[in-house]
Enzyme design. Structure first.
Site, PDB file in Angstrom:
ATOM      1  N   THR A  46      38.207  -6.698 -27.368  1.00  0.00           N
ATOM      2  CA  THR A  46      37.736  -6.913 -28.739  1.00  0.00           C
ATOM      3  C   THR A  46      38.499  -6.048 -29.729  1.00  0.00           C
ATOM      4  O   THR A  46      38.628  -6.398 -30.902  1.00  0.00           O
ATOM      5  CB  THR A  46      36.226  -6.631 -28.823  1.00  0.00           C
ATOM      6  OG1 THR A  46      35.559  -7.401 -27.818  1.00  0.00           O
ATOM      7  CG2 THR A  46      35.653  -6.975 -30.180  1.00  0.00           C
ATOM      8  N   TYR A 135      36.586  -3.501 -15.069  1.00  0.00           N
ATOM      9  CA  TYR A 135      36.343  -4.532 -16.082  1.00  0.00           C
ATOM     10  C   TYR A 135      36.952  -5.833 -15.592  1.00  0.00           C
ATOM     11  O   TYR A 135      38.172  -5.950 -15.469  1.00  0.00           O
ATOM     12  CB  TYR A 135      36.948  -4.072 -17.413  1.00  0.00           C
ATOM     13  CG  TYR A 135      36.849  -5.030 -18.582  1.00  0.00           C
ATOM     14  CD1 TYR A 135      36.059  -6.169 -18.561  1.00  0.00           C
ATOM     15  CD2 TYR A 135      37.558  -4.774 -19.755  1.00  0.00           C
ATOM     16  CE1 TYR A 135      35.983  -7.030 -19.638  1.00  0.00           C
ATOM     17  CE2 TYR A 135      37.491  -5.620 -20.846  1.00  0.00           C
ATOM     18  CZ  TYR A 135      36.710  -6.752 -20.774  1.00  0.00           C
ATOM     19  OH  TYR A 135      36.639  -7.605 -21.853  1.00  0.00           O
ATOM     20  N   LYS A 164      32.097  -3.732 -15.676  1.00  0.00           N
ATOM     21  CA  LYS A 164      31.753  -4.634 -16.771  1.00  0.00           C
ATOM     22  C   LYS A 164      32.078  -6.031 -16.272  1.00  0.00           C
ATOM     23  O   LYS A 164      33.247  -6.394 -16.114  1.00  0.00           O
ATOM     24  CB  LYS A 164      32.560  -4.303 -18.028  1.00  0.00           C
ATOM     25  CG  LYS A 164      32.322  -5.285 -19.176  1.00  0.00           C
ATOM     26  CD  LYS A 164      33.235  -4.989 -20.365  1.00  0.00           C
ATOM     27  CE  LYS A 164      33.050  -6.029 -21.474  1.00  0.00           C
ATOM     28  NZ  LYS A 164      33.967  -5.784 -22.623  1.00  0.00           N
ATOM     29  N   ILE A 205      28.010  -4.343 -22.673  1.00  0.00           N
ATOM     30  CA  ILE A 205      29.108  -3.988 -23.575  1.00  0.00           C
ATOM     31  C   ILE A 205      29.307  -5.213 -24.450  1.00  0.00           C
ATOM     32  O   ILE A 205      29.811  -6.243 -24.004  1.00  0.00           O
ATOM     33  CB  ILE A 205      30.382  -3.592 -22.820  1.00  0.00           C
ATOM     34  CG1 ILE A 205      30.107  -2.369 -21.943  1.00  0.00           C
ATOM     35  CG2 ILE A 205      31.512  -3.291 -23.810  1.00  0.00           C
ATOM     36  CD1 ILE A 205      31.310  -1.890 -21.142  1.00  0.00           C
TER      37      ILE A 205
END
EC number: 4.3.3.7
Length: 295
Positions: A46, A135, A164, A205
């Site tokens: 992001t 992740y 994540k 998250i």
């Protein structure tokens, strides 16, 4: 090891005249702190990390750490790269400046084997003492960090504590949590936050929390306190907004929404990302009015 869980925001990176706007970045983080978020994660997907220079990457981490100091809000620093030595370098820097943990995306484009993923993450984790969160987002990286590899890393590397999980798969999350009770799974997909939390995930998250950190924080704290009704209500209320914020590639819609709501002074991306279409801007304006974010 002091692990990082709870409500976490995948921070956007603001630009001004082509450069990272560190002053605006600081103000956005202060807003996150004021609205009850547990941790911020700078320079991830992001945060447009793929188009930041290493210098900019490190500057963002440093500002995040300085802004969160003594606030109780932790910094889970993005330290991902498809070159292992670069990821190690960023992780070491994050530790030096005082980050609380590392979030490292699976290496993209190279398409390593599961053994390659194992060695990649082992090298990053061994380069620092900070807790490291894996992740997995195969839709963006082109490689899937399989549950057996994640659990192998958890078993073998002392400071790898969780993942994540951004596949959006409850089955995947459950397989990870059932394999090891102490393995931490957090949701990396706003559309399944409540189901993931209700199934045993230890946090989120979030992209949406850039815009509404107070609500996303309440969603997480409620379910972790056993108030599933409140958490489910918030999750369902946010469904349409979450959907709209992913109508184009992340982070295009969330940055546009923040611009429309006055949180960003300019709407800038770095190529190959471009500004949203006129149709998307209309959708965003309509949904922000509906949610009373703007009038």
């Amino acid at each position: 090891m002091d692990i990082i869980t709870g409500s976490m925001t995948a921070l956007i990176t603001p630009f001004k005249n082509g450069k990272v706007d560190l002053q605006k970045y600081e103000s956005l983080i202060k807003r996150q702190i004021a609205q009850g978020i547990n941790a911020v994660s700078p320079v991830g997907t992001t945060g447009e990390s793929a188009t930041l220079s290493h210098k900019e990457h490190k500057e963002c981490i440093e500002v995040a750490v300085a802004t969160c100091k003594n606030s109780g809000v932790k910094v889970l620093a993005g330290a991902g790269s498809n070159a292992t030595h670069e990821a190690c370098d960023i992780a070491k820097f994050a530790q030096e400046v005082g980050a609380d943990g590392i979030l490292s995306i699976a290496p993209y484009y190279n398409k390593p084997t599961q053994e390659g993923l194992y060695q990649h993450y082992k090298a990053i984790a061994n380069s620092v003492e900070l807790p490291l969160m894996l992740y997995n987002v195969p839709g963006r990286t082109g490689v899937d960090l399989l549950p057996e590899t994640a659990i192998r890393l958890f078993d073998d590397v002392k400071n790898i504590y969780g993942i994540k999980e951004a596949t959006g798969s409850l089955e995947r999350a459950t397989s990870l949590m059932s394999a090891r009770k102490d393995f931490v799974v957090v949701s990396g997909d706003d559309s399944v936050d409540f189901p993931m939390l209700a199934s045993g995930a230890r946090g989120i998250i979030s992209v949406t929390s850039n815009l509404l950190p107070n609500l996303k924080s309440k969603l997480v704290s409620s379910v972790l306190e056993g108030d599933y009704k409140t958490s489910l209500s918030i999750h369902n209320d946010l469904y349409e907004l979450n959907k709209t914020l992913f109508c184009e590639s992340n982070p295009i819609p969330i940055k546009a929404a923040m611009y429309l709501s006055g949180l960003l002074d300019s709407l800038e991306f770095r190529l190959p990302l471009t500004n949203p279409s006129a149709e998307t801007m209309q959708k965003l304006e309509k949904i922000l009015i509906k949610y009373e974010v703007i009038k």
